[in-house]
Enzyme design. Structure first.
Site, mmCIF file in Angstrom:
data_model
loop_
_atom_site.group_PDB
_atom_site.id
_atom_site.type_symbol
_atom_site.label_atom_id
_atom_site.label_comp_id
_atom_site.label_asym_id
_atom_site.label_seq_id
_atom_site.Cartn_x
_atom_site.Cartn_y
_atom_site.Cartn_z
ATOM 1 N N GLY B 10 -11.704 -16.773 1.744
ATOM 2 C CA GLY B 10 -10.251 -16.447 1.955
ATOM 3 C C GLY B 10 -10.226 -15.856 3.585
ATOM 4 O O GLY B 10 -11.108 -15.605 4.146
ATOM 5 N N TRP B 14 -6.216 -9.938 5.832
ATOM 6 C CA TRP B 14 -7.088 -9.017 5.476
ATOM 7 C C TRP B 14 -8.650 -9.611 5.555
ATOM 8 O O TRP B 14 -9.777 -9.213 5.831
ATOM 9 C CB TRP B 14 -7.213 -8.425 4.160
ATOM 10 C CG TRP B 14 -8.175 -7.292 3.325
ATOM 11 C CD1 TRP B 14 -8.505 -7.138 2.052
ATOM 12 C CD2 TRP B 14 -8.793 -6.338 4.345
ATOM 13 N NE1 TRP B 14 -9.155 -6.105 2.094
ATOM 14 C CE2 TRP B 14 -9.521 -5.408 3.578
ATOM 15 C CE3 TRP B 14 -8.808 -5.981 5.688
ATOM 16 C CZ2 TRP B 14 -10.380 -4.672 3.773
ATOM 17 C CZ3 TRP B 14 -9.732 -5.026 6.168
ATOM 18 C CH2 TRP B 14 -10.574 -4.133 5.068
ATOM 19 N N GLY B 15 -8.762 -10.903 5.070
ATOM 20 C CA GLY B 15 -9.907 -11.836 5.056
ATOM 21 C C GLY B 15 -10.468 -11.701 6.613
ATOM 22 O O GLY B 15 -11.628 -11.629 6.747
ATOM 23 N N ALA B 157 -5.323 -4.096 7.709
ATOM 24 C CA ALA B 157 -5.980 -4.995 8.279
ATOM 25 C C ALA B 157 -6.121 -5.188 9.786
ATOM 26 O O ALA B 157 -7.041 -5.170 10.288
ATOM 27 C CB ALA B 157 -5.579 -6.590 7.750
ATOM 28 N N LYS B 208 -2.282 3.568 -6.852
ATOM 29 C CA LYS B 208 -1.746 4.159 -5.794
ATOM 30 C C LYS B 208 -0.340 3.659 -5.300
ATOM 31 O O LYS B 208 0.294 4.285 -4.715
ATOM 32 C CB LYS B 208 -2.613 4.334 -4.602
ATOM 33 C CG LYS B 208 -3.054 2.872 -3.990
ATOM 34 C CD LYS B 208 -3.020 2.721 -2.504
ATOM 35 C CE LYS B 208 -2.442 1.578 -1.947
ATOM 36 N NZ LYS B 208 -3.616 0.413 -2.112
ATOM 37 N N LYS B 301 5.814 -9.297 -0.607
ATOM 38 C CA LYS B 301 6.355 -8.579 -1.884
ATOM 39 C C LYS B 301 5.730 -7.185 -2.033
ATOM 40 O O LYS B 301 4.937 -6.527 -1.688
ATOM 41 C CB LYS B 301 5.427 -9.436 -3.152
ATOM 42 C CG LYS B 301 5.816 -10.969 -3.020
ATOM 43 C CD LYS B 301 7.402 -11.037 -3.339
ATOM 44 C CE LYS B 301 7.634 -11.383 -4.920
ATOM 45 N NZ LYS B 301 9.201 -11.629 -4.834
ATOM 46 N N GLN B 303 4.373 -4.428 -4.061
ATOM 47 C CA GLN B 303 3.221 -4.355 -5.359
ATOM 48 C C GLN B 303 3.564 -3.046 -6.197
ATOM 49 O O GLN B 303 3.467 -3.474 -7.404
ATOM 50 C CB GLN B 303 2.027 -3.966 -4.651
ATOM 51 C CG GLN B 303 0.838 -4.260 -5.475
ATOM 52 C CD GLN B 303 0.793 -5.648 -5.925
ATOM 53 O OE1 GLN B 303 0.459 -6.794 -5.005
ATOM 54 N NE2 GLN B 303 0.380 -5.907 -7.203
#
Lengths: 365, 365
Positions: B10, B14-15, B157, B208, B301, B303
């Site tokens: 990925g 974040w990857g 990230a 969370k 989106k 979450q």
């Protein structure tokens, strides 16, 4: 069974706020005498252009015009300026005085009931005897010779008095007293959880102010939200390491109560310690803590720097600095001209979690 | 001993950020092959006015111009657009894909080493099978047939990639793998604590976001800091109650790690779930979640609302609504037109702490 008389010892901002909560409960629950007595240290105040006694104005208007202006308390709250009269019939004493007035007040209060119990709401005062960390509730217990619990939490007085929802933690050993005292404090807007861990509850309240200095340094350096959350978490962990060193019986769960994580969060995002620490970093060495306190707090005192100075010799004496790198760094930034960014350069290889039962720290010591 | 090959599966925001951390460690520690492979899903991008392949631009410039612009990764990070080639020699696979691409990617990856282990950094995806709460790491473990750990924490990230100090929690069972994998992630600015509690670490990350909706409602109603801290604390407690119902072995201490309290704090003060929930309350019923998402998130989106809808039938099926009054209230405010101020009218007489070992909840059920 006779109904219990309750007296609030102290009538400052927090004392009056908690009296609003307690007064609702004394009239709601059968265990308690409706009337709530508040010992009010007599002062003269200007009221409607006339010089008057604070307690007289309160008893006429049910407003403490000096310390909680704008809030009218219920009719059955009575101010009593005579300390002896205020406490002589009390079954429950609620202590909410500045720390330094405790001993003198107990000396002057005369005879109280043998069956009396106390709850201390006194925050932030550490008792240091011979380099050991002690509790204000221990002092009260020694002076009074009866059971003393503590009530702490994320509670700003004005918000509590205004009926905003919040929580608090009651620390008390005796199970029967625990049930009664929860009834005295708990209501829909002020939710109380009881635990039997007094040192955990009381010491969180003092140490959180030091961690809040770290949060303020972080804000002053304009670090992001993750860094701040990490520092708050490490601070909570070091609070636990510190408290456990002196009170190994303190439970993990206490740190997840209002007195622990919730009070710490409020203090690290709002609160004067955070604010002054941010200003300290932004001043880049040009302002002393005294100057910042004067500029930003309008006469109020900064608790975190005081507590940091009180615990520093204790940390050194017990070789705790290595175990508490963040508290150590906060002290050094605040008082030894260490660079503020050292707050994010904590030594690696640390036991990164004090919450692991198996980290071996307490066995090794 | 042969050096371990590491592949990041990925190459989103974040990857790429975690690749910057890992790359520092593969060159620093002898256990690992210096070179770090990143499987990069091939896309065409405009680069200096020319249409080019993303992986080619990366391998020339060491910058992922689409997903982590502005950050140059070390020379020894190699993008590999061919999935089979990217994973075939890997000893460690780091999964950092959107949840919905996991199954397809595993199907297409061909043969991997028998001794391979994986770590999932995939956040927020719940696996619901027959009304039971499952884990994305379980899915990966089933598909791959080898050990899968998880890494979660308060990590934005871009802040991680920029070298800002933060923490994360590694959940993994095998003690030997644990030591190696801590070395792969941990460094001075990214502090990793290992625990052996995978469901605790993974589920905190999903739940969370629902609690953050509550924090956003609180902000939308302009409540004070104490109220918000109380809601965050109760939310943490309900996360624990919920997770423990399905995974009774989950430890208290996990909630005090970065994946628990720290990630929750960041999400409740920053983050898009909080922001959209605040806007939802301020719109006073005039805006749907879709409209708010479109207005505020620019294509990203939300979450928390998705997770709230996923867990709602699970809560109902297992009669958990009474035990989880805050999560229940958040769902009702978000989807059943309940008044937002219900968030501070949680029923009294609740077991106010899920952190007491003696509250009897888990024995009773």
């Amino acid at each position: 069974m006779a109904k219990l008389n309750v007296t609030v010892v102290g009538s400052g901002n927090w004392g009056m706020a908690i009296a609003t909560i307690i007064a609702g409960n004394t009239s709601r629950h059968d265990e308690f005498e409706d009337n709530l007595t508040v010992w009010m240290f007599e002062e003269e105040v200007q009221h409607k252009g006339v010089k008057r006694k604070l307690s007289e104005v309160f008893n006429e208007t049910k407003e403490n015009v000096k310390y909680l202006p704008g809030i009218t308390l219920p009719e059955h709250v009575k101010a009593e300026p005579d300390l002896k009269k205020a406490v002589m019939y009390a079954d429950v004493l609620i202590w909410v005085l500045p720390h330094q007035f405790v001993a003198r007040t107990v000396q002057n209060m005369g005879k109280i009931k043998d069956t009396c119990v106390s709850v201390s709401l006194i925050k932030g005062g550490l008792e240091l005897e011979g380099g050991k960390l002690g509790l204000c509730s221990d002092l009260l217990r020694k002076l009074l010779g009866h059971e003393v619990g503590v009530l702490m939490g994320a509670n700003v007085a004005n918000e509590v008095a205004a009926g905003e929802f919040c929580e608090a933690t009651l620390g008390i050993k005796d199970k029967k007293h625990q049930a009664t005292l929860v009834k005295l404090f708990d209501c829909r807007t002020f939710r109380v959880t009881a635990v039997d861990d007094i040192p955990g509850v009381e010491l969180c309240g003092a140490l959180k102010n030091v961690v809040a200095l770290g949060a303020g340094f972080c804000d002053g350096l304009e670090y992001g939200g993750n860094t701040k959350a990490a520092l708050i978490r490490i601070g909570l962990q070091e609070m636990k390491t510190f408290i456990r060193y002196f009170y190994p019986e303190v439970k993990d769960s206490t740190f997840l109560e209002s007195c622990g994580v919730a009070d710490l969060i409020t203090t690290c995002f709002g609160g004067r310690n955070r604010k002054c620490a941010e200003a300290f970093v932004k001043a880049k060495g040009t302002k002393s803590w005294d100057m910042i306190e004067k500029e930003l707090l309008g006469g109020q005192k900064l608790q975190g720097t005081l507590t940091a100075q009180e615990i520093w010799p204790v940390m050194q004496k017990h070789n705790l600095c290595d175990k508490l790198p963040m508290l150590t760094t906060i002290y050094q930034i605040a008082f030894e001209d260490r660079a503020p960014w050292a707050i994010v350069k904590l030594p690696s290889g640390m036991p990164t979690s004090a919450f692991h039962e198996d980290d071996g720290f307490f066995e090794k010591k």
